[in-house]
Scaffold this active site. Structure first.
Site, PDB file in Angstrom:
ATOM      1  CG  HIS A 185      -2.344   1.349   1.556  1.00 61.68           C
ATOM      2  ND1 HIS A 185      -2.445   1.647   0.890  1.00 61.68           N
ATOM      3  CD2 HIS A 185      -1.328   1.922   2.258  1.00 61.68           C
ATOM      4  CE1 HIS A 185      -3.219   3.446   0.681  1.00 61.68           C
ATOM      5  NE2 HIS A 185      -2.589   2.975   2.220  1.00 61.68           N
TER       6      HIS A 185
ATOM      7  CD  GLU B 174      -3.557   5.926  11.936  1.00 57.32           C
ATOM      8  OE1 GLU B 174      -3.950   6.970  12.514  1.00 57.32           O
ATOM      9  OE2 GLU B 174      -4.903   4.900  12.060  1.00 57.32           O
ATOM     10  CG  ASP B 175      -1.536   1.551  10.187  1.00 54.18           C
ATOM     11  OD1 ASP B 175      -2.373   1.855  11.450  1.00 54.18           O
ATOM     12  OD2 ASP B 175      -1.959   1.412   9.136  1.00 54.18           O
TER      13      ASP B 175
HETATM   14 MN    MN Z   1      -2.493   4.895   3.779  1.00 52.21          MN
END
Ligand code: MN
Length: 722
Positions: free
Chosen positions: A46, A74-75
């Site tokens: 991604h 974020e992840d």
């Molecule tokens: Mn993204």
């Protein structure tokens, strides 16, 4: 890893930039190790896809690096501090902006329409805040959204619909406003498929049919156009046919009642020529062979669209008389039309190595400078201005010209006065009158595309509070409000007195002093005002509604007769202006009656005052005089008299808006009653109800009138009553 690095070309970057990009790829791959997308592919695919898009758009190494890292904070356990250490503060700031956006774009519970709209607005606010600090964040976010849409099929139907709807509502219009035509089309078609799969298939097969039936024709016309251009000594870089994308066909079908044969630009021919002069020559040559539809000749080269789009468009009766749209442009115009803001970065900033961060916003092309002006509004702070700014961004724009030919970009529905404020706030405040295309018009005249607007000014600022009732732009509204807020107490007291006395007339009082002293006591108490002067100051400043005061002063009284200025019956005649209806009132000095000769004088902000032609008070300012005459009114019994009730949030200018909607339809309004309610404290927004008679020739006119009244700002409902 080598397979992913190969997906975009690093050659244009400096060696140390290449190194940083590769190191970011390695870092992100390690950080996302073990994670996968819903598609089952490794997560790193991604960020790589997003970075590839960003690189293809010609953006700089920092942007590509940030795109690779955009989901790490974020992840994964990675922190912004770490990113700043390894890749520098600018990259960390970009990732920070993207992370904040991510958090708000993924809000749950967005299936409910209201919740969704609210969440969307909140998103937008963040989006704008983040992007205006560094507009690269916007572009990376769009690339991110594009890839998420490309892989949407792996999500649940519920998430698919939600993301698709949000993309159509927020991201496609955003891409459009940034002039990124290709991306906008791509986002729309990807989202359309998931938002409404059945309709998508319908339109798709419809278009497949069109493509089949026009393939032969397009081959023939391309050959012929090449021949025509060659005869004119022109060498096009390319002549190609392109089909309208599915979502825009779908939108257009709704406008033509589903009749696909009424859409002329389903398939258009696009001619790319090396020089601007060649574009005009090509259009001339084509018009010698094919008759154009006059109203569809568009010169967006001389007058670009607000988002910077440039091209010549013409629609002609081509081979076999078939109606065909032709677009003519240079390669750079084409690139800008497809890539918009990204292309501008590529041409201007990337080459000069200048930064993208705010402060350089002035380097944006004229058509995209609104990006910078939005940031001013957003920084202004109040949530009121922000939502207004969002509205402006997503409303259609019109462009109008100053007498010198300067181009101004305004939201659709803007008035002549909005234009004055767009030119300069000082000019706006000093506006005395406006001319559109050389003719005097009231300040609240709605502008059309390409109108030429001229502002007549006075020496000192003298804004009118009624202006707030019709201006459409945030700039105008906030400047007018600001002026009144800053105005001295004396001015506010005087204005408050005037407003209140106007309203008191309807209760039979001529002056404030005619109201018996003891009557004020309870009113002042209820409104928490120490004395009458403070109350007047609040009214004048706009923080206290007149209706609120009146309701407390005389709760039992509902005005029995209409305020004089909204009654538009003058003896047995109506006043007609040659250029269409203007908001007008009879001059109190000479009170003309039918059939005395009359003349109109354009006032500051309140329409035209109609005097007897021989009235000595008519000012000797020929440029502000307009012709008008009496017309004998239709006899009373030919017209229906309907009583309407309109409920609205109480605001200044409501009544004059209603009057202007009826007047612009040449309908008579009369017997107006106003009542107002608010909560027990009187501090929340008050609601007011207007009841009035309107004379209409037939029910069609009535329906039309009611529809337009419902569209006025703050109106909650309009109904017929007995
Ligand atoms: Mn993204």
């Amino acid at each position: 890893m080598n397979t992913v690095t190969a997906s975009f070309d690093l050659a244009r970057f400096k060696p140390e930039e290449q190194e940083q990009i590769l190191s970011a790829l390695e870092f992100a791959t390690a950080a996302h190790a073990g994670q996968s997308r819903k598609s089952g592919q490794p997560f790193i695919t991604h960020p790589v896809a997003v970075a590839t898009t960003v690189a293809e758009w010609g953006m700089d190494a920092e942007a590509v690096t940030a795109a690779l890292l955009h989901d790490t904070v974020e992840d994964t356990p990675v922190t912004l501090g770490e990113l700043a250490d390894r890749f520098g503060q600018p990259v960390a700031d970009l990732v920070d902006g993207l992370t904040k956006l991510e958090a708000v774009t993924e809000l749950p519970g967005m299936n409910n329409e209201d919740v969704r709209r609210e969440a969307t607005n909140e998103n937008l606010r963040k989006l704008l805040l983040a992007s205006t600090a560094d507009v690269r964040v916007l572009l990376i976010k769009l690339a991110d959204r594009r890839h998420n849409l490309q892989t949407l099929r792996y999500l649940s139907p519920e998430s698919r619909r939600r993301i698709a709807a949000q993309s159509l509502a927020v991201f496609a219009p955003l891409a459009d406003r940034l002039g990124m035509g290709q991306l906008k089309a791509e986002i729309e078609d990807l989202a359309f498929e998931h938002a409404d799969p059945e309709r998508y298939q319908e339109v798709k097969s419809l278009m497949a049919g069109v493509a089949r039936s026009s393939r032969r024709y397009l081959e023939r016309i391309k050959t012929e156009i090449n021949r025509i251009l060659a005869e004119a000594g022109l060498e096009p870089i390319s002549v190609e046919a392109r089909s309208k994308h599915l979502y825009s066909v779908h939108k257009k079908l709704a406008k033509v009642d589903g009749d696909i044969t009424k859409i002329y630009d389903l398939v258009a021919v696009r001619i790319i020529l090396p020089e601007v002069s060649g574009c005009y020559q090509a259009m001339g040559a084509l018009h010698q062979h094919y008759k154009p539809l006059i109203y569809r000749i568009k010169d967006y080269i001389a007058v670009p669209k607000p988002n910077g789009y440039r091209s010549l468009h013409t629609t002609v009766f081509a081979l076999d008389g078939r109606i065909t749209e032709i677009q003519i442009r240079t390669p750079q115009m084409h690139d800008e039309a497809e890539r918009g803001l990204a292309a501008h970065f590529y041409y201007d900033m990337f080459k000069t190595g200048a930064g993208y961060r705010s402060g350089q916003a002035s380097r944006l092309p004229a058509g995209l400078r609104w990006v910078a002006s939005l940031s001013d509004l957003v920084k202004g702070g109040s949530s009121d201005t922000v939502s207004a700014a969002e509205l402006e961004l997503f409303r259609d724009r019109i462009f109008v010209l100053s007498p010198k030919g300067d181009l101004y970009d305004l939201p659709e529905g803007s008035t002549a006065l909005d234009f004055a404020f767009a030119v300069h706030s000082d000019l706006g405040l000093r506006t005395m009158g406006t001319k559109v295309n050389g003719r005097m018009v009231p300040l609240d005249t709605r502008l059309e595309n390409r109108d030429m607007v001229e502002v007549l000014t006075r020496k000192e600022p003298q804004p009118n509070r009624d202006w707030l009732g019709f201006v459409q732009t945030t700039t105008a509204r906030s400047r007018i409000r600001g002026w009144f807020r800053a105005a001295s107490r004396e001015v506010n007291v005087a204005t408050g007195r005037r407003l209140l006395e106007e309203a008191l007339l309807a209760l039979g009082y001529k002056r404030l002093e005619d109201v018996a002293e003891p009557k004020w006591g309870p009113v002042l108490d209820q409104l928490h005002q120490p004395d009458l002067e403070s109350l007047l100051a609040c009214v004048g400043e706009g923080s206290l509604a007149v209706a609120n005061v009146i309701r407390r002063l005389a709760p039992e009284t509902v005005p029995a007769s209409p305020p004089r200025r909204v009654v538009r019956r003058h003896g047995t005649g109506r006043i007609i202006f040659p250029g269409g209806h203007l908001l007008h009132a009879l001059a109190p000095c000479c009170s003309p009656v039918f059939p005395q000769p009359i003349i109109g004088y354009v006032t500051r902000g309140s329409g035209v005052t109609v005097h007897r032609r021989d009235c000595p008070n008519v000012p000797a300012e020929p440029e502000r005089l307009v012709h008008c005459r009496w017309e004998v009114a239709a006899s009373e019994d030919e017209r229906l008299v309907i009583r309407l009730e309109l409920r609205a949030l109480d605001r200044i200018g409501l009544l004059s808006d209603v009057a202007s909607v009826t007047a612009s339809r040449q309908l008579n309004l009369g017997n107006v009653q106003t009542t107002s309610t608010s909560d027990s404290e009187g501090e929340a927004v008050a609601e007011s109800t207007l009841r009035f008679d309107v004379e209409v020739p037939d029910l069609v006119a009535l329906t039309d009138l009611m529809r337009h009244l419902r569209r006025l700002p703050g109106v909650l409902g309009v109904n017929r009553i007995k």
